[in-house]
Design a protein around this motif. Sequence first.
Motif, short mmCIF file in Angstrom:
data_model
loop_
_atom_site.label_atom_id
_atom_site.label_comp_id
_atom_site.label_asym_id
_atom_site.label_seq_id
_atom_site.Cartn_x
_atom_site.Cartn_y
_atom_site.Cartn_z
N LEU A 68 0.78 -1.14 -0.09
CA LEU A 68 0.09 -0.17 -0.07
C LEU A 68 0.69 1.13 -0.05
CD1 LEU A 68 -3.17 0.53 0.32
CD2 LEU A 68 -2.90 0.54 2.57
N SER A 69 0.67 2.01 -1.12
CA SER A 69 1.51 3.38 -1.02
C SER A 69 0.89 4.19 0.02
CB SER A 69 1.32 3.95 -2.40
OG SER A 69 0.00 4.32 -2.93
N PRO A 70 1.56 5.10 0.43
CA PRO A 70 1.13 6.11 1.42
C PRO A 70 0.16 7.24 1.06
CG PRO A 70 3.36 6.56 1.24
CD PRO A 70 2.82 5.32 0.17
N ARG A 71 -1.01 7.52 1.91
CA ARG A 71 -1.66 8.54 1.21
C ARG A 71 -0.85 9.76 1.21
NH1 ARG A 71 -6.86 9.12 4.26
NH2 ARG A 71 -8.08 9.42 2.38
N PRO A 72 -1.33 10.91 0.64
CA PRO A 72 -0.80 12.25 0.76
C PRO A 72 -1.12 12.91 2.09
CG PRO A 72 -2.03 12.29 -1.07
CD PRO A 72 -2.13 10.72 -0.52
N TRP A 73 -1.86 12.36 2.73
CA TRP A 73 -2.39 12.96 4.17
C TRP A 73 -2.84 11.75 5.04
CZ3 TRP A 73 -4.90 14.13 -0.62
CH2 TRP A 73 -5.85 13.43 -1.17
N ASP A 74 -2.54 11.88 6.16
CA ASP A 74 -3.14 10.93 7.10
C ASP A 74 -3.54 11.66 8.56
OD1 ASP A 74 -3.48 8.51 8.42
OD2 ASP A 74 -1.46 8.35 8.98
N ASP A 75 -4.83 12.32 8.22
CA ASP A 75 -5.23 13.24 9.25
C ASP A 75 -6.51 12.60 10.11
OD1 ASP A 75 -7.24 13.31 7.33
OD2 ASP A 75 -6.74 15.39 6.98
N GLY A 76 -6.75 11.43 9.64
CA GLY A 76 -7.82 10.74 10.42
C GLY A 76 -9.36 10.97 10.04
N CYS A 77 -9.43 11.93 9.03
CA CYS A 77 -10.88 12.30 8.55
C CYS A 77 -11.39 11.32 7.81
CB CYS A 77 -10.79 13.81 7.64
SG CYS A 77 -10.16 15.03 8.82
N PRO A 78 -12.61 11.03 7.91
CA PRO A 78 -13.15 10.16 7.09
C PRO A 78 -13.41 10.89 5.64
CG PRO A 78 -14.96 11.30 8.46
CD PRO A 78 -13.46 11.64 9.00
N SER A 79 -13.03 9.82 4.83
CA SER A 79 -13.17 10.24 3.21
C SER A 79 -14.74 10.82 2.76
CB SER A 79 -12.50 9.29 2.44
OG SER A 79 -13.61 8.24 2.37
N PHE A 80 -15.56 10.33 3.37
CA PHE A 80 -16.90 10.76 3.11
C PHE A 80 -17.04 12.18 3.04
CE2 PHE A 80 -17.55 6.20 3.28
CZ PHE A 80 -17.97 5.96 2.21
#
Length: 163
Positions: A68-80
């Motif tokens: 799994l490539s890292p996401r450009p952000w990791d802020d815990g916000c739900p994507s919806f």
Amino acid sequence: MTGIDGEKAVLQEFLGYQRATAMAIVDGLGEVALHTTVLPSGWTPIGLIEHLADAERHWFQAVLTGTLSPRPWDDGCPSFVTPRSSAEVLAFYREQCSLSDRLIAETPLDAAPVGKHEDERLAAQTTDLRRIILHMIEETARHAGHLDAARELIDGRTGLGPR
């Protein structure tokens, strides 16, 4: 083209139609509209696009390849209901689709996934690349329908997309 290569091409074509439809539906909406909730479930159009990007990432990277490539952000916000700009999210979606297409091209249709979905029912249904692509066609089409309904509520436009 016939046989497995022809089948793979058709599956990629249909996945491409659904991706293009989702993008066409949100095209032309301003930043406020893209971040506006119009249905009781609370998702936003750009949040749903981010969810589709995460689904591409999950199914073709984590499940198919076990990486799994890292996401450009990791802020815990739900994507919806993403706080990110539409430009960031649309770029992320395009990037994930491009990476998915590369992985599809490199992998035989009957290749078993290296990783596994955490839901046992879905894991049992997605036993090879063919079924992963079919799942993503289904997932993208389902959410394109949601986006279509949201777009109609936002500005009355319907029937957007290549089909």
